[in-house]
Scaffold this motif. Structure first.
Motif, PDB file in Angstrom:
ATOM      1  N   ALA A   1       0.345   8.730  -0.341  1.00 24.25           N
ATOM      2  CA  ALA A   1      -0.537   9.779   0.201  1.00 24.25           C
ATOM      3  C   ALA A   1      -1.783   9.145   0.812  1.00 24.25           C
ATOM      4  CB  ALA A   1      -0.912  10.758  -0.903  1.00 24.25           C
ATOM      5  N   ALA A   2      -2.345   8.153   0.112  1.00 22.88           N
ATOM      6  CA  ALA A   2      -3.533   7.494   0.642  1.00 22.88           C
ATOM      7  C   ALA A   2      -3.186   6.701   1.891  1.00 22.88           C
ATOM      8  CB  ALA A   2      -4.131   6.571  -0.416  1.00 22.88           C
TER       9      ALA A   2
ATOM     10  N   ALA B   1       0.830  -1.210   0.000  1.00 18.13           N
ATOM     11  CA  ALA B   1       0.000   0.000   0.000  1.00 18.13           C
ATOM     12  C   ALA B   1       0.862   1.256   0.000  1.00 18.13           C
ATOM     13  CB  ALA B   1      -0.925  -0.006   1.210  1.00 18.13           C
ATOM     14  N   ILE B   2       1.905   1.304   0.844  1.00 20.54           N
ATOM     15  CA  ILE B   2       2.703   2.535   0.879  1.00 20.54           C
ATOM     16  C   ILE B   2       3.527   2.685  -0.390  1.00 20.54           C
ATOM     17  CG2 ILE B   2       2.797   2.673   3.390  1.00 20.54           C
ATOM     18  CD1 ILE B   2       5.626   1.700   3.305  1.00 20.54           C
ATOM     19  N   GLY B   3       3.804   1.582  -1.082  1.00 16.71           N
ATOM     20  CA  GLY B   3       4.507   1.692  -2.357  1.00 16.71           C
ATOM     21  C   GLY B   3       3.601   2.154  -3.471  1.00 16.71           C
TER      22      GLY B   3
ATOM     23  N   PHE C   1       8.420  10.845  -0.561  1.00 16.94           N
ATOM     24  CA  PHE C   1       7.094  11.219  -0.052  1.00 16.94           C
ATOM     25  C   PHE C   1       7.235  12.157   1.127  1.00 16.94           C
ATOM     26  CE2 PHE C   1       3.585  10.444   2.950  1.00 16.94           C
ATOM     27  CZ  PHE C   1       2.566  10.957   2.175  1.00 16.94           C
ATOM     28  N   GLY C   2       6.575  13.297   1.064  1.00 13.89           N
ATOM     29  CA  GLY C   2       6.590  14.237   2.185  1.00 13.89           C
ATOM     30  C   GLY C   2       5.184  14.494   2.659  1.00 13.89           C
TER      31      GLY C   2
ATOM     32  N   VAL D   1       4.276   6.454   6.681  1.00 16.95           N
ATOM     33  CA  VAL D   1       4.893   5.992   5.447  1.00 16.95           C
ATOM     34  C   VAL D   1       6.413   5.995   5.533  1.00 16.95           C
ATOM     35  CG1 VAL D   1       5.194   6.524   2.998  1.00 16.95           C
ATOM     36  CG2 VAL D   1       2.942   6.695   4.041  1.00 16.95           C
ATOM     37  N   ASN D   2       7.004   7.127   5.953  1.00 16.24           N
ATOM     38  CA  ASN D   2       8.457   7.214   5.901  1.00 16.24           C
ATOM     39  C   ASN D   2       9.133   6.339   6.947  1.00 16.24           C
ATOM     40  OD1 ASN D   2       8.616   8.746   3.619  1.00 16.24           O
ATOM     41  ND2 ASN D   2       8.663  10.704   4.698  1.00 16.24           N
ATOM     42  N   ALA D   3       8.496   6.163   8.101  1.00 18.53           N
ATOM     43  CA  ALA D   3       9.067   5.261   9.104  1.00 18.53           C
ATOM     44  C   ALA D   3       9.097   3.829   8.563  1.00 18.53           C
ATOM     45  CB  ALA D   3       8.253   5.330  10.393  1.00 18.53           C
TER      46      ALA D   3
END
Lengths: 503, 303
Positions: free
Chosen positions: B173-174, B167-169, B301-302, B182-184
């Motif tokens: 944003a979603a 999902a994070i890949g 991603f920010g 996401v970044n962790a």
């Protein structure tokens, strides 16, 4: 009187120079459907992001059941019982429905699938739990989003412009679902700019304009005129009247156009046939994702056909299916794409350089070099003629608001004196004043004998400006319909593919 | 021993460095991060692993140390590319070059020294089969790599963690909007990839060819990167791809011993030629790439 479920006090959020929300107060009562009404750019979406913890306010306070809370992340908001259905869906296309839902809701897949089916039965939200999201229609995706929210058992459900992706028939179904939810004790925050919907559905409406609250009313006590005045600050513009025109020569003809998309999630076109003459406006209605993107690329020349099939697209009575965009423009074709940034204009370039992109044949080049003076003069002309609010020709295209940039791109394309003008979503994200100006201009072009093709999701817009309407559904185009004799219900039936099937 | 038997017996061991590195990179890319520093992370892990064994630390300690070496480089990469949202390609290449430099530096005084590898463990019964018997006589790391392959396959197919990574890949944003950090998570994936690259390097230097030579990783990290695309981000295909590359690299040895009149340079470039051809074939299938591919790969991603 019990404390409201959610209260906002003095919420303020600025992005750089822009004040998106200024000192906004809002009270949502338990068990009510509360509307946030405002134009595009009024600050509705920012406010929802603050409530859902996606963004943090610069100032202000949120009270939940009367107690102050700090919303620092969506996870935090969900823990309190706030669920949100986004305008641009937040589903994962490569996963199945049940996998998408299991990302938020604990439980085994089999168990979740049973609950999804049960909820679907109760609220009229039927969807196959094991379908892949990329295979679902837009309406089905919205159902998945709503189901996903409901399974977290929210106390407050936020819906951001939920009807913008639905055909008229499905809007009624959605409203029934929302009323049943309210009767079950869920409060609903319903964001929209459509006055009739709010009057039909909502118990309370907070109206935003330019980031400020301009009204907090019971929408059933006010007519559309009052609400519109609060929303746009003046009366609604008068509707247009189309005078009949004699039929001119054929400017665009698609005959049995078939196309298989490169993108596996795209929609193919099947036997698309249309004829557009000088001096008329033809509207293409339909819910986005039914082949609009593919059709517009084929007409603009961004997708070209093999030379053997060149006859399937004819412009100005020439077979041009195999020609690229520049050669089509040379015949008198002009195009305003749906995406302003990246396709209609280059965001990092000045307006002057953006004019050069398509208007270079109008004497902006001297011996192959750019004539900066002519370029600046042309750009200043577009800015003045089309009332573009900007600091001048040197402003970066990306710094303009959506409506102003759209007016500039329209101005650039109209200045080319096209014989055939194609506009996709002419007023998407544009405020009412600018939208009216754009529609007037399109009708004026038609009256001057230009053939105009418009793709739009806004049915009211098409009814206002079109001589004829054709509906795109699953890549197939309906026969030509007359907006003067066919009502929105008939067009709506074509939008969901229910018309013409039995015949 | 015939050429076929030789290839079957050695294929899995030859494939293991590719496989370990590619499995790590698979997890990293599924989470949406492109780590081009794989080659350098493998080289550094190889040098550290070799030194630990040579200095008497034993293979277990060598793999642990090599894993930490890989994680160390991965933290530099992740801190810049995920934390500070720097360009992943540029940071990946820079960290890769750093890893190769570090490997030359620490390995300098061990040049051409040798150590002993690990004993082979036979799978009882199956190892006595004719022709294919050699497949079932492998060292412990090969057996563990096969288990790791199965675990990663099962993770992506059945577990919630696999679902979250996908999902994070696909849509960070979603994923954030529904409450994932996401970044962790991406940083964790990058660290896992670094550890696997370290293991892969240690296997190459302490088990597969237990001697130290500068530059001994010799492009295996790049092949592993290609394998992830080659396998269209699917664990099973990556495993078969790694076996294919293992077999091709052994085939060049067989050809040399059989005295075939083919230039050895051509034979040793065979794996790369195979990689280019197969990548060309795979990427022509747009549908496959779109469905299994990672939509946000390489994009920082920010919030």
């Amino acid at each position: 009187m019990p404390a409201p479920l959610l209260s906002l006090r003095n919420m303020t959020k600025t992005y750089g120079q822009t004040v998106a929300n200024s000192a906004i107060d809002l009270d949502v009562a338990a068990g009510s459907i509360h509307a946030i009404l405002g134009e595009n750019g009024a600050g509705k979406s920012t406010l929802m992001k603050l409530i859902y913890g996606v963004e943090r306010p610069d100032e202000g306070e949120v009270l939940w059941n009367g107690a102050p809370v700090h919303l620092t992340s969506p996870a935090e908001a969900r823990r309190l019982g706030i669920g949100m259905v986004f305008q641009h869906f937040s589903l994962f296309e490569t996963l199945t429905v049940v996998e998408n839902i299991s990302l938020i809701v604990p439980g085994s897949k089999a168990d979740l699938a049973t609950r999804i089916r049960a909820l679907g039965q109760d609220f009229g939200l039927v969807v196959d739990p094991f379908a892949h999201v990329h295979a679902l229609s837009v309406g089905e995706r919205q159902r998945v989003e709503i189901i996903r929210c409901l399974l977290t058992e929210p106390r407050l459900l936020i819906l951001d412009e939920p009807t913008s992706v639905l055909p008229p028939q499905a809007v009624g179904l959605l409203f029934d679902t929302l009323r049943r939810l309210r009767d079950g004790g869920v409060s609903i925050l319903f964001i929209s700019h459509k006055l009739d919907e709010i009057r039909a559905l909502c118990d309370r409406a907070t109206i935003l304009r330019g980031g400020r609250v301009t009204g907090d009313v019971d929408p059933r006590d006010h007519d559309s005129h009052d609400l519109a005045r609060m929303m746009i600050g003046r009366d609604m513009p008068a509707p247009l009247h189309l005078a009949p025109m004699p039929q001119g020569d054929l400017r665009l003809e698609l005959s049995g156009l078939n196309h298989a998309p490169d993108d596996p999630f795209g929609m193919g076109l099947a036997g698309v046939t249309l004829r557009l003459h000088a001096g008329e406006i033809l509207g293409i209605a339909g819910i986005s994702g039914n082949g609009q993107a593919e059709l517009s690329r084929l007409i603009s020349g961004e997708t070209v056909l093999p030379a053997a099939r060149r006859d399937e697209i004819r412009m100005m009575d020439k077979a041009i299916g195999h020609l690229g965009p520049a050669e089509r423009r040379a015949l008198g074709f002009a195009f305003v794409p749906e995406e302003r940034l990246g396709r209609g204009a280059v965001p990092d370039m000045s307006l002057a350089d953006n004019s050069l992109l398509t208007a270079h044949p109008l004497g902006l080049l001297k011996r192959g070099l750019i004539d900066r003076q002519a370029e600046a003069k042309f750009t200043a002309g577009c800015i003045a003629d089309f009332d573009v609010r900007t600091s001048g020709p040197e402003a970066e295209a990306g710094s303009l608001s959506g409506g102003n940039l759209q007016k500039f791109i329209m101005g650039r394309e109209i200045s080319l004196n096209p014989r055939l003008l194609f506009v996709a979503q002419p007023t998407w994200g544009v405020d009412i004043g600018a939208a009216t100006a754009i529609r007037h201009r399109l009708v004026q072009m038609r009256n001057e004998g230009v053939a105009v093709l418009v793709i739009s999701e806004e049915l009211e817009e098409l009814f206002e400006i079109c001589d004829r309407i054709q509906v795109l559904h699953k890549g197939a185009l309906s026969p030509s319909l007359d907006p003067r004799s066919e009502g929105p219900e008939e067009i709506g039936r074509w939008m969901i593919g229910a018309a013409g099937v039995a015949a | 021993m015939s050429g076929i038997e030789f290839i079957l017996a050695g294929m899995l061991a030859a494939a293991t460095p590719f496989l370990l590195a590619a499995l790590g990179e698979l997890v990293v890319e599924r989470a949406g991060v492109l780590n081009l520093g794989l080659e350098g992370m493998m080289a550094f892990g190889a040098a550290i692993g070799f030194i630990v064994v040579y200095e008497g630390g034993g293979h277990f300690a060598a793999f642990v140390a090599a894993g930490f070496a890989g994680v160390g480089l991965a933290l530099i990469f992740g801190g810049l590319a995920v934390g500070l949202r720097a360009n992943q390609v540029a940071v990946g290449l820079a960290v890769g070059i750093l890893g190769q430099g570090l490997s030359s530096l620490v390995g300098n005084s061990y040049e051409s020294l040798t150590i002993t590898g690990l004993p082979k463990l036979a799978f009882p019964g199956l190892s006595d089969l004719p022709v294919v018997g050699g497949l079932f006589v492998q060292d412990i790391i090969v057996w563990l790599s096969l288990i790791a392959t199965a675990l990663i396959w099962a993770m992506f197919r059945y577990s919630r963690l696999g679902l979250i990574l996908r999902a994070i890949g696909e849509n960070p944003a979603a994923a954030r909007a529904i409450g994932y950090r996401v970044n962790a998570l991406r940083l964790c994936a990058v660290m896992f990839g670094g550890a696997m690259a370290g293991f892969a390097g240690a296997y190459a230097a302490t088990v597969y060819t237990p001697l130290w030579a500068d530059g001994m990783i010799a492009g295996r990290g790049w092949i592993a990167l290609a394998l992830v695309v080659f396998g269209t981000w699917l664990t099973g295909r990556i495993f078969f791809g790694a076996c294919l590359f293992g077999a091709v690299s052994l085939a060049s040895l067989v050809a040399q011993t059989e005295g075939w009149a083919v230039p050895s340079q051509l034979l040793s470039s065979l794996p790369y030629i195979v990689a280019i051809v197969v990548l060309g074939i795979i990427t022509s299938n747009k549908r496959l790439l779109k469905i299994n591919g990672v939509a946000s790969l390489g994009e920082p991603f920010g919030p």
